[in-house]
Write a protein that holds these residues in place. Structure first.
Motif, PDB file in Angstrom:
ATOM      1  N   SER B  24       0.845  -1.321   0.019  1.00  8.53           N
ATOM      2  CA  SER B  24      -0.152  -0.085  -0.097  1.00  8.53           C
ATOM      3  C   SER B  24       0.920   1.075   0.029  1.00  8.53           C
ATOM      4  O   SER B  24       1.943   1.192   0.697  1.00  8.53           O
ATOM      5  CB  SER B  24      -0.911   0.010   1.389  1.00  8.53           C
ATOM      6  OG  SER B  24      -1.935   1.076   1.277  1.00  8.53           O
ATOM      7  N   SER B  49       1.909  -2.230 -12.627  1.00 10.27           N
ATOM      8  CA  SER B  49       0.817  -1.543 -12.984  1.00 10.27           C
ATOM      9  C   SER B  49       0.988  -0.308 -13.131  1.00 10.27           C
ATOM     10  O   SER B  49       1.593   0.531 -12.374  1.00 10.27           O
ATOM     11  CB  SER B  49       0.012  -1.873 -11.743  1.00 10.27           C
ATOM     12  OG  SER B  49      -1.406  -1.163 -11.771  1.00 10.27           O
ATOM     13  N   ASN B  51      -1.705   2.063 -13.753  1.00  7.06           N
ATOM     14  CA  ASN B  51      -2.829   2.516 -12.894  1.00  7.06           C
ATOM     15  C   ASN B  51      -4.009   1.337 -12.543  1.00  7.06           C
ATOM     16  O   ASN B  51      -3.646   0.376 -12.631  1.00  7.06           O
ATOM     17  CB  ASN B  51      -3.456   3.647 -14.033  1.00  7.06           C
ATOM     18  CG  ASN B  51      -3.958   4.816 -13.259  1.00  7.06           C
ATOM     19  OD1 ASN B  51      -4.580   4.834 -12.154  1.00  7.06           O
ATOM     20  ND2 ASN B  51      -3.692   5.759 -13.946  1.00  7.06           N
ATOM     21  N   VAL B  52      -4.903   1.829 -11.985  1.00  5.12           N
ATOM     22  CA  VAL B  52      -5.995   1.049 -11.523  1.00  5.12           C
ATOM     23  C   VAL B  52      -6.404   0.194 -12.983  1.00  5.12           C
ATOM     24  O   VAL B  52      -6.633   0.542 -13.986  1.00  5.12           O
ATOM     25  CB  VAL B  52      -7.211   2.081 -11.113  1.00  5.12           C
ATOM     26  CG1 VAL B  52      -8.375   0.827 -10.752  1.00  5.12           C
ATOM     27  CG2 VAL B  52      -6.664   2.664  -9.863  1.00  5.12           C
ATOM     28  N   THR B  55      -2.452  -3.697 -15.497  1.00  5.36           N
ATOM     29  CA  THR B  55      -1.323  -4.597 -14.946  1.00  5.36           C
ATOM     30  C   THR B  55      -0.674  -5.339 -16.091  1.00  5.36           C
ATOM     31  O   THR B  55      -1.277  -5.582 -17.011  1.00  5.36           O
ATOM     32  CB  THR B  55      -1.778  -5.688 -13.838  1.00  5.36           C
ATOM     33  OG1 THR B  55      -2.392  -6.746 -14.638  1.00  5.36           O
ATOM     34  CG2 THR B  55      -2.340  -5.059 -12.605  1.00  5.36           C
ATOM     35  N   SER B  67      -3.329  -7.626  -8.629  1.00  4.44           N
ATOM     36  CA  SER B  67      -4.520  -7.022  -8.971  1.00  4.44           C
ATOM     37  C   SER B  67      -4.427  -5.492  -8.469  1.00  4.44           C
ATOM     38  O   SER B  67      -3.652  -5.430  -7.677  1.00  4.44           O
ATOM     39  CB  SER B  67      -5.714  -7.508  -8.278  1.00  4.44           C
ATOM     40  OG  SER B  67      -5.676  -7.225  -6.963  1.00  4.44           O
ATOM     41  N   ARG B  68      -4.945  -4.666  -9.164  1.00  2.36           N
ATOM     42  CA  ARG B  68      -4.955  -3.191  -8.930  1.00  2.36           C
ATOM     43  C   ARG B  68      -6.499  -2.944  -8.874  1.00  2.36           C
ATOM     44  O   ARG B  68      -6.805  -2.133  -9.957  1.00  2.36           O
ATOM     45  CB  ARG B  68      -4.119  -2.537  -9.789  1.00  2.36           C
ATOM     46  CG  ARG B  68      -3.703  -1.268  -9.518  1.00  2.36           C
ATOM     47  CD  ARG B  68      -2.686  -0.849  -8.574  1.00  2.36           C
ATOM     48  NE  ARG B  68      -2.243   0.529  -8.108  1.00  2.36           N
ATOM     49  CZ  ARG B  68      -1.744   1.143  -8.998  1.00  2.36           C
ATOM     50  NH1 ARG B  68      -1.065   1.291 -10.010  1.00  2.36           N
ATOM     51  NH2 ARG B  68      -1.410   2.612  -8.471  1.00  2.36           N
ATOM     52  N   LYS B  71      -6.059   2.608  -6.269  1.00  2.00           N
ATOM     53  CA  LYS B  71      -5.088   3.405  -6.783  1.00  2.00           C
ATOM     54  C   LYS B  71      -3.931   2.971  -5.769  1.00  2.00           C
ATOM     55  O   LYS B  71      -2.426   2.771  -6.237  1.00  2.00           O
ATOM     56  CB  LYS B  71      -5.111   4.726  -6.813  1.00  2.00           C
ATOM     57  CG  LYS B  71      -4.026   5.343  -7.828  1.00  2.00           C
ATOM     58  CD  LYS B  71      -4.396   6.930  -8.041  1.00  2.00           C
ATOM     59  CE  LYS B  71      -3.387   7.387  -8.904  1.00  2.00           C
ATOM     60  NZ  LYS B  71      -3.898   8.747  -9.325  1.00  2.00           N
ATOM     61  N   ASN B  73      -3.636   0.175  -3.496  1.00  2.00           N
ATOM     62  CA  ASN B  73      -3.169  -1.206  -3.043  1.00  2.00           C
ATOM     63  C   ASN B  73      -2.523  -1.961  -4.377  1.00  2.00           C
ATOM     64  O   ASN B  73      -3.402  -1.886  -5.364  1.00  2.00           O
ATOM     65  CB  ASN B  73      -4.147  -1.739  -2.333  1.00  2.00           C
ATOM     66  CG  ASN B  73      -4.558  -1.213  -1.093  1.00  2.00           C
ATOM     67  OD1 ASN B  73      -3.638  -0.712  -0.348  1.00  2.00           O
ATOM     68  ND2 ASN B  73      -6.078  -1.043  -0.838  1.00  2.00           N
ATOM     69  N   PHE B  74      -1.693  -2.691  -4.129  1.00  2.00           N
ATOM     70  CA  PHE B  74      -1.272  -3.703  -5.265  1.00  2.00           C
ATOM     71  C   PHE B  74      -0.858  -4.910  -4.577  1.00  2.00           C
ATOM     72  O   PHE B  74       0.479  -5.143  -4.475  1.00  2.00           O
ATOM     73  CB  PHE B  74      -0.047  -2.802  -5.843  1.00  2.00           C
ATOM     74  CG  PHE B  74       0.373  -3.723  -7.019  1.00  2.00           C
ATOM     75  CD1 PHE B  74       1.837  -3.831  -7.370  1.00  2.00           C
ATOM     76  CD2 PHE B  74      -0.593  -4.082  -8.103  1.00  2.00           C
ATOM     77  CE1 PHE B  74       2.130  -4.149  -8.753  1.00  2.00           C
ATOM     78  CE2 PHE B  74      -0.258  -4.765  -9.446  1.00  2.00           C
ATOM     79  CZ  PHE B  74       1.120  -4.755  -9.643  1.00  2.00           C
ATOM     80  N   CYS B  91       7.896  -4.145  -2.924  1.00  6.92           N
ATOM     81  CA  CYS B  91       6.908  -3.380  -3.675  1.00  6.92           C
ATOM     82  C   CYS B  91       7.371  -1.880  -3.765  1.00  6.92           C
ATOM     83  O   CYS B  91       8.379  -1.340  -3.035  1.00  6.92           O
ATOM     84  CB  CYS B  91       5.672  -3.258  -2.927  1.00  6.92           C
ATOM     85  SG  CYS B  91       4.387  -2.523  -3.605  1.00  6.92           S
ATOM     86  N   SER B  93       6.720   2.203  -5.766  1.00  9.45           N
ATOM     87  CA  SER B  93       5.725   3.089  -6.444  1.00  9.45           C
ATOM     88  C   SER B  93       6.415   4.470  -6.739  1.00  9.45           C
ATOM     89  O   SER B  93       7.430   4.801  -6.300  1.00  9.45           O
ATOM     90  CB  SER B  93       4.510   3.257  -5.603  1.00  9.45           C
ATOM     91  OG  SER B  93       4.872   4.423  -4.469  1.00  9.45           O
TER      92      SER B  93
END
Lengths: 108, 117
Positions: B24, B49, B51-52, B55, B67-68, B71, B73-74, B91, B93
């Motif tokens: 997150s 990913s 964006n939402v 992926t 999954s996305r 915005k 959480n991944f 992770c 971002s």
């Protein structure tokens, strides 16, 4: 094949020494990143370069596009600079290929 | 404080037992990605990913799902973990993809050390 190679694998130096870590890469990268991984495992982004030189404090990163080579320099090295330094080539706009890292140890 | 969080930080599990590692970020970043780090091999990208609901596979996607839906959480899902997925997972971002802007700083999570027995 996208390849990124770093040298040396390990580097030990005395406090105050000037440090150079090298990174070479195959054709086609659009940018090169330098990362620092602390002894505890955390990773911090240091620089992103597509040409020339960048400086942040005692850290300097350079890139030579024609020679497909980048260097990370540390001036007046300090024990707190001890970490693993990783370069990564950006192939296209989204995918990174990472070098295996250079473990730097600065002795007081 | 701007940060990327991962949970759990350490996990020991057995072959075949489904698990999820959460990621997150609180910076409204569009780009998120997962990496694994193995001795002698360095960091390798698993999935990313843009964006939402967008992926794509990285270099080593086999055995993983992502999954996305939101915005921030991944999550990384291992449907049937195997011992060769024992690794250190990160992770990360950023505002946009790695190459979109010159000063597009990447933020990494603290890492999840996974052992599959």
């Amino acid at each position: 094949k996208n390849e990124v190679e770093q040298s040396p694998q390990n580097l030990t130096a005395q406090e105050g020494e000037f440090i150079t870590i090298n990174c070479s890469y195959s054709v086609g990268i659009s940018a090169l990143h330098w990362l620092q991984q602390h002894p505890g495992g955390g990773i911090v982004s240091l620089f992103m370069l597509s040409s020339g030189k960048k400086k942040h404090g005692r850290l300097i990163a350079t890139i030579n596009i024609q020679e497909k080579h980048s260097s990370l320099h540390i001036t007046a090295s300090h024990p707190r600079d001890s970490a693993v330094y990783i370069c990564a080539g950006l192939f296209g706009n989204e995918k990174l290929t990472f070098g295996t890292g250079t473990r730097l140890t600065i002795i007081p | 404080e701007a940060q990327v969080t991962q949970n759990p930080r350490y996990l020991i599990t057995v072959t075949g037992k489904k698990l999820t590692v959460t990621c997150s970020q609180n910076m409204n970043h569009e780009y998120m990605s997962w990496y694994r780090q193995d001795p002698g091999l360095g960091l390798r990208q698993i999935y990313y990913s843009m964006n939402v609901e967008v992926t794509d596979k990285g270099d080593v996607p086999e055995g993983y799902k992502v999954s996305r839906k939101e915005k921030r959480n991944f999550p990384l899902i291992l449907e049937s973990p195997s011992p060769n997925q024992t690794s250190l997972y990160f992770c990360a971002s950023s505002f946009s993809s790695w190459g979109a802007f010159q000063d597009n700083e990447q933020f990494f999570g603290p890492g999840t050390r996974l052992t599959v027995l």
